[in-house]
Enzyme design. Structure first.
Site, short mmCIF file in Angstrom:
data_model
loop_
_atom_site.label_atom_id
_atom_site.label_comp_id
_atom_site.label_asym_id
_atom_site.label_seq_id
_atom_site.Cartn_x
_atom_site.Cartn_y
_atom_site.Cartn_z
CD GLU A 162 54.69 -11.77 -70.69
OE1 GLU A 162 55.35 -11.58 -69.65
OE2 GLU A 162 54.57 -10.90 -71.59
CE LYS A 171 50.56 -7.61 -64.85
NZ LYS A 171 50.52 -7.37 -66.24
CD GLU A 227 55.97 -0.04 -65.03
OE1 GLU A 227 54.91 -0.58 -65.39
OE2 GLU A 227 57.00 -0.01 -65.72
CG HIS A 283 58.13 -7.09 -71.54
ND1 HIS A 283 58.43 -8.23 -70.82
CD2 HIS A 283 56.81 -7.20 -71.88
CE1 HIS A 283 57.34 -8.97 -70.70
NE2 HIS A 283 56.34 -8.37 -71.33
#
Ligand SMILES: NC(=O)c1ccc[n+]([C@@H]2O[C@H](COP(=O)([O-])OP(=O)(O)OC[C@H]3O[C@@H](n4cnc5c(N)ncnc54)[C@H](O)[C@@H]3O)[C@@H](O)[C@H]2O)c1
Length: 496
Positions: free
Chosen positions: A319, A361, A371, A382
């Site tokens: 990540e 992030k 989102e 992902h």
């Protein structure tokens, strides 16, 4: 908690309850209207008549900001202050907010004959009926809402659901797994007790097994047994699995209570604790039942990493590498040089990598919290990653490892669709390989993976939407890709 802020309609008792509460908590009391008057050298009524309500509100916002910059006070703010979004954000930011309410008739009785309330003078008693409903919805967002009808100020300040003298909140349930709980649960509870918090530990299974419906039900039962009401608090102490299930419990218990994230894995620190996404898995797919519910705070203590097993730590680097690849070329360059130090958990490198990943992030999430757009960028790798986790069985492959293979497939697709130069693929491959994330190539039937991708939350009408790499430090989201290209990329990266 920085300050205790009392909000509520005029007449609800803020200025009279405040001094009692401040005495009980051994904190100074600030009455914001008095501060505004001292600052202006005039009464609130005089400011209203000379500068109008707009002028007063500007003064109020300025003085509120100043007051909230300090810590450790009980602050009573005017009834209209929380209605301005900028004021409300400041009030909510790290402070414990207490709303005092009373029935309109009680407010009218208390305000009867009041001469120093400009809005009341201008509109008469009907102001209560017209203003109160508008304001109430905001007041009800407070951490604690207290009805003051028929209770004197001293008695209100003694109420049990007010913060304890040491500043604690009512009751907190710490959700953790047995591994983390055994190592870190005791010290956390001791620290909370020392600070005046009442807390209980609730143990759930470690790893992905925490994100099951039955575990969620167990948390609800523990909340009920501990008497945690809507003013209570959940604390997630653990990795992303604990954070996800605890956050979902917090989002849904009594329609939403506050919670804190205390991430103990690198993945949770740099990724899962940030952004408010919470979820559990269902047999039909990963993270299928969930909610967006922001934690009140995230406490990122890198010392927790000392006990984290090597493979868990390594998996999280996927990540970190992902964050750099999609958003920050200079971070990629730094990683290329610092990866050995990072792998050996050299403190300064860990701190730098965590800080930069968290920054990426948090910035993306802040720009698109729900989102509707660019937050999708964070899903690079992902689409295949989640499908791998589902097909192999939740918990059979670490999330970070699955994401690393997902990034390899997404990068191949980026190349095959002409979105990305081969050199960028090489940079990504080198980083993932050096991090030790490409050792065991998982073998899965591609037809099953493709089927799992159709159920992915980001799919539209059963068709995955891809995040593709454009170049090092830049990606694009929402891309449709020909199924034949997906099949080719899968064949190049993963054995069947
Ligand atoms: N909500 C989000 O935005 C988001 C983002 C990314 C990932 N996730 C989710 O996060 C989960 C993965 O989280 P994870 O990688 O943190 O793993 P995890 O939470 O499953 O924990 C992995 C293991 O590490 C152990 N552990 C945790 N902290 C430890 C410590 N300090 N010392 C010793 N052992 C420790 C745990 O007991 C567990 O066995 C997945 O379910 C994934 O879907 C969520």
């Amino acid at each position: 908690m920085k300050n205790v802020v009392l909000i509520g309609f005029m007449g609800s008792g803020k200025s009279s309850v405040g001094p009692h509460l401040a005495r009980r908590m051994n904190r100074p009391f600030i009455d914001l209207d008095a501060v505004i008057e001292a600052d202006a050298g005039r009464s609130v009524a005089e400011i209203f008549s000379s500068e109008g309500e707009a002028g007063f509100r500007e003064r109020e916002a300025r003085n509120l900001q100043r007051a909230l910059e300090g810590t450790g006070s009980v602050i009573a703010v005017g009834g209209g202050a929380p209605m301005r979004d900028d004021n409300w954000q400041r009030i909510r930011d790290g402070n414990c907010v207490i709303a005092l309410t009373a029935e309109p008739e009680e407010l009218a009785r208390r305000l009867n004959g009041s001469r120093d309330r400009p809005l009341l003078q201008a509109g008469g008693p009907s102001v209560i009926a017209s203003l109160l409903p508008q304001r109430l919805s905001r007041y009800l967002e407070a951490d604690v809402v207290m009805k003051t009808d028929g209770i004197g100020p001293a008695e209100v300040a003694q109420r049990r659901d007010f913060p304890s003298p040491l500043g604690g909140l009512p009751a907190a349930l710490i959700v953790t797994d047995s591994v983390v709980g055994e190592r870190h649960g005791g010290p956390l509870r001791e620290a909370l007790t020392g600070a005046g918090f009442t807390s209980q530990l609730h143990l759930v299974p470690a790893g992905e097994a925490a994100k099951e419906l039955a575990v969620l039900a167990g948390i609800y039962e523990a909340l009920a047994a501990a008497g945690v009401d809507r003013h209570g608090t959940l604390i997630a102490l653990g990795g992303g699995s604990i954070g996800d299930v605890t956050g979902f419990a917090a989002a849904t218990w009594m329609r939403g209570i506050r919670y804190f994230q205390l991430p103990t894995t690198l993945l949770a620190m740099v990724d899962s604790s940030i952004g408010g996404k919470t979820a559990i898995n269902l047999p039909a797919g990963k993270n299928l039942a969930g909610a967006v519910h922001q934690p009140s705070a995230i406490f990122c203590d890198l010392d927790y990493l000392a006990t984290l097993p090597r493979d868990e730590y390594r998996a999280a680097l996927a990540e970190v590498i992902k964050a750099a690849l999609i958003a920050d070329r200079s971070f990629v360059e730094w990683l290329s040089a610092a990866l050995p130090a990072l792998l050996s958990r050299e403190a300064r490198s860990v701190r730098e990598a965590a800080t930069r990943s968290i920054g990426i992030k948090a910035t993306v999430v802040a720009r698109d919290p729900s989102e509707t757009g660019e937050r999708a960028l964070l899903n690079y790798g992902h689409t295949v990653g989640h499908a791998l986790e589902r097909v192999l069985g939740f918990g059979q492959i670490r999330h970070g490892e699955a994401v690393a293979w997902g990034m390899e497939v997404a990068a191949r697709i980026s190349l095959l669709t002409g979105a990305c130069p081969a050199q960028s693929l090489a940079v990504q491959h080198h980083l993932l390989d050096e991090a030790g994330l490409l050792v065991d190539r998982p073998a899965v039937p591609h037809a099953k993976l493709i089927d799992a991708m159709r159920h992915d939350k980001k799919s539209q009408s059963g068709e995955p939407r891809w995040v593709l790499l454009r170049e090092v430090g830049r990606a694009e989201y929402g891309r449709r890709v020909e199924p034949s290209i997906v099949r080719t990329a899968l064949a190049e990266v993963l054995p069947e």
